[in-house]
Design a protein around this motif. Sequence first.
Motif, PDB file in Angstrom:
ATOM      1  N   ILE A 117     -23.968  -0.284 -11.893  1.00  0.00           N
ATOM      2  CA  ILE A 117     -23.753  -0.839 -10.551  1.00  0.00           C
ATOM      3  C   ILE A 117     -22.262  -0.851 -10.216  1.00  0.00           C
ATOM      4  N   THR A 118     -21.442  -1.231 -11.198  1.00  0.00           N
ATOM      5  CA  THR A 118     -19.988  -1.276 -11.004  1.00  0.00           C
ATOM      6  C   THR A 118     -19.438   0.104 -10.664  1.00  0.00           C
ATOM      7  N   ARG A 119     -19.856   1.113 -11.423  1.00  0.00           N
ATOM      8  CA  ARG A 119     -19.390   2.481 -11.162  1.00  0.00           C
ATOM      9  C   ARG A 119     -19.943   3.008  -9.836  1.00  0.00           C
TER      10      ARG A 119
ATOM     11  N   CYS B 255     -18.030   1.487 -21.173  1.00  0.00           N
ATOM     12  CA  CYS B 255     -18.664   1.609 -19.856  1.00  0.00           C
ATOM     13  C   CYS B 255     -17.974   2.800 -19.200  1.00  0.00           C
ATOM     14  N   TYR B 256     -18.535   3.986 -19.411  1.00  0.00           N
ATOM     15  CA  TYR B 256     -17.882   5.222 -18.979  1.00  0.00           C
ATOM     16  C   TYR B 256     -17.808   5.321 -17.457  1.00  0.00           C
ATOM     17  N   ASP B 257     -16.650   5.779 -16.969  1.00  0.00           N
ATOM     18  CA  ASP B 257     -16.566   6.059 -15.535  1.00  0.00           C
ATOM     19  C   ASP B 257     -17.226   7.396 -15.220  1.00  0.00           C
ATOM     20  N   THR B 258     -17.412   8.248 -16.240  1.00  0.00           N
ATOM     21  CA  THR B 258     -18.149   9.511 -16.072  1.00  0.00           C
ATOM     22  C   THR B 258     -19.412   9.444 -16.940  1.00  0.00           C
ATOM     23  N   THR B 259     -19.333   9.931 -18.173  1.00  0.00           N
ATOM     24  CA  THR B 259     -20.485   9.836 -19.073  1.00  0.00           C
ATOM     25  C   THR B 259     -20.065  10.111 -20.511  1.00  0.00           C
ATOM     26  N   HIS B 260     -21.008   9.951 -21.424  1.00  0.00           N
ATOM     27  CA  HIS B 260     -20.794  10.216 -22.850  1.00  0.00           C
ATOM     28  C   HIS B 260     -20.529  11.709 -23.059  1.00  0.00           C
ATOM     29  N   LYS B 261     -19.782  12.027 -24.113  1.00  0.00           N
ATOM     30  CA  LYS B 261     -19.413  13.434 -24.368  1.00  0.00           C
ATOM     31  C   LYS B 261     -20.623  14.334 -24.585  1.00  0.00           C
ATOM     32  N   ARG B 262     -21.762  13.749 -24.949  1.00  0.00           N
ATOM     33  CA  ARG B 262     -22.969  14.538 -25.167  1.00  0.00           C
ATOM     34  C   ARG B 262     -23.413  15.253 -23.890  1.00  0.00           C
ATOM     35  N   TYR B 263     -23.142  14.646 -22.733  1.00  0.00           N
ATOM     36  CA  TYR B 263     -23.613  15.194 -21.458  1.00  0.00           C
ATOM     37  C   TYR B 263     -22.466  15.689 -20.575  1.00  0.00           C
ATOM     38  N   VAL B 264     -21.287  15.869 -21.164  1.00  0.00           N
ATOM     39  CA  VAL B 264     -20.100  16.137 -20.357  1.00  0.00           C
ATOM     40  C   VAL B 264     -20.155  17.497 -19.652  1.00  0.00           C
ATOM     41  N   GLU B 265     -20.812  18.503 -20.249  1.00  0.00           N
ATOM     42  CA  GLU B 265     -20.907  19.821 -19.595  1.00  0.00           C
ATOM     43  C   GLU B 265     -21.688  19.720 -18.276  1.00  0.00           C
TER      44      GLU B 265
ATOM     45  N   ILE C 268      -6.426  13.109  -3.520  1.00  0.00           N
ATOM     46  CA  ILE C 268      -6.215  14.460  -4.065  1.00  0.00           C
ATOM     47  C   ILE C 268      -5.911  14.429  -5.565  1.00  0.00           C
ATOM     48  N   PRO C 269      -4.946  13.617  -6.036  1.00  0.00           N
ATOM     49  CA  PRO C 269      -4.682  13.590  -7.487  1.00  0.00           C
ATOM     50  C   PRO C 269      -5.912  13.182  -8.302  1.00  0.00           C
ATOM     51  N   TYR C 270      -6.677  12.214  -7.789  1.00  0.00           N
ATOM     52  CA  TYR C 270      -7.852  11.735  -8.532  1.00  0.00           C
ATOM     53  C   TYR C 270      -8.865  12.855  -8.749  1.00  0.00           C
ATOM     54  N   HIS C 271      -9.205  13.597  -7.702  1.00  0.00           N
ATOM     55  CA  HIS C 271     -10.237  14.621  -7.835  1.00  0.00           C
ATOM     56  C   HIS C 271      -9.786  15.791  -8.696  1.00  0.00           C
ATOM     57  N   ILE C 272      -8.535  16.171  -8.565  1.00  0.00           N
ATOM     58  CA  ILE C 272      -8.015  17.263  -9.410  1.00  0.00           C
ATOM     59  C   ILE C 272      -8.026  16.853 -10.878  1.00  0.00           C
ATOM     60  N   LEU C 273      -7.480  15.676 -11.162  1.00  0.00           N
ATOM     61  CA  LEU C 273      -7.323  15.242 -12.558  1.00  0.00           C
ATOM     62  C   LEU C 273      -8.640  14.809 -13.191  1.00  0.00           C
ATOM     63  N   LYS C 274      -9.558  14.282 -12.389  1.00  0.00           N
ATOM     64  CA  LYS C 274     -10.880  13.924 -12.921  1.00  0.00           C
ATOM     65  C   LYS C 274     -11.583  15.163 -13.465  1.00  0.00           C
ATOM     66  N   ASN C 275     -11.608  16.234 -12.665  1.00  0.00           N
ATOM     67  CA  ASN C 275     -12.290  17.459 -13.098  1.00  0.00           C
ATOM     68  C   ASN C 275     -11.534  18.169 -14.209  1.00  0.00           C
ATOM     69  N   LEU C 276     -10.216  18.091 -14.176  1.00  0.00           N
ATOM     70  CA  LEU C 276      -9.412  18.687 -15.249  1.00  0.00           C
ATOM     71  C   LEU C 276      -9.648  17.949 -16.563  1.00  0.00           C
ATOM     72  N   ASN C 277      -9.754  16.625 -16.497  1.00  0.00           N
ATOM     73  CA  ASN C 277     -10.017  15.833 -17.701  1.00  0.00           C
ATOM     74  C   ASN C 277     -11.415  16.127 -18.260  1.00  0.00           C
ATOM     75  N   LEU C 278     -12.402  16.272 -17.363  1.00  0.00           N
ATOM     76  CA  LEU C 278     -13.751  16.626 -17.811  1.00  0.00           C
ATOM     77  C   LEU C 278     -13.758  18.001 -18.482  1.00  0.00           C
TER      78      LEU C 278
ATOM     79  N   THR D 136     -25.663   8.672 -18.896  1.00  0.00           N
ATOM     80  CA  THR D 136     -25.401   7.589 -19.842  1.00  0.00           C
ATOM     81  C   THR D 136     -24.023   6.990 -19.583  1.00  0.00           C
ATOM     82  N   LYS D 137     -23.976   5.655 -19.423  1.00  0.00           N
ATOM     83  CA  LYS D 137     -22.719   4.953 -19.161  1.00  0.00           C
ATOM     84  C   LYS D 137     -22.321   4.028 -20.312  1.00  0.00           C
ATOM     85  N   THR D 138     -23.313   3.558 -21.076  1.00  0.00           N
ATOM     86  CA  THR D 138     -23.040   2.617 -22.172  1.00  0.00           C
ATOM     87  C   THR D 138     -23.876   2.995 -23.384  1.00  0.00           C
ATOM     88  N   TYR D 139     -23.711   2.223 -24.454  1.00  0.00           N
ATOM     89  CA  TYR D 139     -24.563   2.363 -25.639  1.00  0.00           C
ATOM     90  C   TYR D 139     -25.764   1.426 -25.488  1.00  0.00           C
ATOM     91  N   GLY D 140     -26.651   1.727 -24.553  1.00  0.00           N
ATOM     92  CA  GLY D 140     -27.767   0.826 -24.281  1.00  0.00           C
ATOM     93  C   GLY D 140     -27.234  -0.471 -23.706  1.00  0.00           C
TER      94      GLY D 140
END
Length: 320
Positions: free
Chosen positions: A90-92, A164-174, A236-246, A154-158
């Motif tokens: 809900i927070t995200r 509390c990931y702002d994106t998701t766990h590395k298992r689903y990052v692709e 602009i910086p957020y969207h560029i760096l978010k996708n670059l970090n992913l 997935t945002k948490t470990y159950g």
Amino acid sequence: MNTTSCKTVSFDFTGRFLPPVYISVFIIGLLANGWGLKFLLQNWKKLGDVNVFVLNLGLADILYLLTLPFLVVYYFMKSKWIFGDVFCKITRFCFNLNLYGSIGFFTCISVYRYLAIVHPMKVIGRFTLTHSVVISVIVWFLVSVQSLPDMFYTKTYGNKPGKCYDTTHKRYVEDYLKYSLGWTLTAFCIPFLIILGCYGHVIFVLCRGKTIDKVLKQRCLKLLFILILLFSVCYIPYHILKNLNLWSRVLSKQKICHQWNNGVYIAHQISRGLVCLNSALNPLIYLHGNEDISARLRHYFQQAREAVMRLSIPPSQVPL
């Protein structure tokens, strides 16, 4: 480049940087949005139908600001989320509603200004309060639909205390990277191009037209400056760096590592702090075109300056 093992990214920066930013944005944002919304409601008829969009902008800000205390607790506890999986999502979700809702309502305001200046005869008497309300509902619906898939990652470990990931766990990052790129295109790039197109044409008309009111020109230039500030600093910086970090996380998962991974992560965290500033900067829209607010602010600043000057003068120098 190293293809055997990857350096561990340092997460300490996030815990030091984000809490002070969130606390500042929470305090300034609540005060500014509360005051701005109060003025907006008190002067509703005087300000016009476009302020339905400004009202929704303020509501989106407050919705997100109310989640910030929980994120402050999370980062103070060294990224340990204790409020459960559902509330993490809900927070995200509230963050995404605020971010893309703000962009959506900025687009509506820009299109409205464009029509009022470039095609005034087609707009006068045809754009009503009902139209503004219907368009606002559509914006909320589209933003919710675009943000909803994020809730299924997935945002948490159950329900156990942890991330509390702002994106998701590395298992689903692709998969998340693909979703994020499409999301960026539809919810950010397209509205941004519409805003650029509207104001590009508006500036062209204002520069050519000698009979256009100077006050109108100033208001349009003020709004353009505010939008340039918000997009340059926050969006602009957020969207560029978010996708670059992913992307760097995808490469790290594939054991394809670069020296810039840690730098990209830190830059992304800074962009997260900057993007939440939009909730404190959005109230600048209330100032745009409202001389009453500007005059009142100048009065308050003048009073504060005089009070500081009085306090700084030694008692012996105060005239009797």
